[in-house]
Design an enzyme around this catalytic site. Sequence first.
Site, PDB file in Angstrom:
ATOM      1  N   GLU A  84       0.786  -1.336   0.053  1.00 60.93           N
ATOM      2  CA  GLU A  84       0.116   0.053   0.074  1.00 60.93           C
ATOM      3  C   GLU A  84       0.826   1.210  -0.185  1.00 60.93           C
ATOM      4  OE1 GLU A  84      -3.170   0.541  -0.470  1.00 60.93           O
ATOM      5  OE2 GLU A  84      -3.801  -1.627  -0.508  1.00 60.93           O
ATOM      6  N   GLU A 115       8.166 -22.048   8.076  1.00 55.50           N
ATOM      7  CA  GLU A 115       8.514 -20.944   9.170  1.00 55.50           C
ATOM      8  C   GLU A 115       9.581 -21.712   9.998  1.00 55.50           C
ATOM      9  OE1 GLU A 115       5.133 -21.398  12.391  1.00 55.50           O
ATOM     10  OE2 GLU A 115       4.219 -21.009  10.361  1.00 55.50           O
TER      11      GLU A 115
END
Length: 302
Positions: A84, A115
Amino acid sequence: MDKLSLLMTEESNPKSTKLDEMSVSEILTLMNEEDQSIAYAVKQVLPQIESAVEKVASSFKNGGRLLYIGAGTSGRIGVMDAVECPPTFSTSPNQVQAILAGGEGAMYVAVEGAEDDETLGASDLKKLTINEYDVIMGIAASGRTPYVKGALQYANSCGATTVSLSSNKNAIISKYADIPIEVLTGAEVLTGSTRLRAATAHKMILNMITTTAMIKTGKVYKNLMVDLHASNYKLRERAKKMVGTITGISYELAEELLEETDYNVKLTVVMILAEITKDVAEQLLEEADGFVGKAVKLASLK
């Protein structure tokens, strides 16, 4: 009992132990009530967030980057904030980036096991050639994700500023961060589902860090996003409205002048307020480090 089960984010919320027996209205009411504590939890770590903002703003001024790194929901929140920044502040896509365990595809489909690989976090960062001007922010609600830990360790070895964001006390990743942020949102309504309160708090914090850092680097005038990238109809209309609001000129004249500057709101505003040409406005904005108000004041002194 393993250490993971002892984490605050893995605790059972006593208010939701009969969640499966509640009506829709009761579930929604409970979730809403529990969510009201999120802003308070964020308030408790404002000093740490401030420290992070100062480092990020300094990094931007020196050509550095903010790099988020995380896995699963934590990594995806980093992606959401990073993508954004270019349309909102006309920044390069490189300035704020997000690295997600398992690669870009993990944004949509979970990559199991990624992960848990500490070396993968370090190797993913190595590809970006980080240095002392960068800020690396590791995000993990549990505060123990090996991928994030490995990334922070590597970032420290490169001299970068490190920030950690977790939702547990004495988080493992806090030990590897110059600025540890532990926002304690407590037990989730759905036990262990940190995509709920913890993730909401983390998104709030990332929004605060990037928005404030952008303000402090000249991307905002008053409370307006004057450095937006007017890439579509909605944003071009917003640009016209901003120019009109700031300068008092008509919609039609705002449109005409924005066309002249290729919809550069900052440049257009300085031209109008200081009553100067485009070339002079560009020079003054450069001297003012991109701050509109400062550029206009400089014009009055010339």
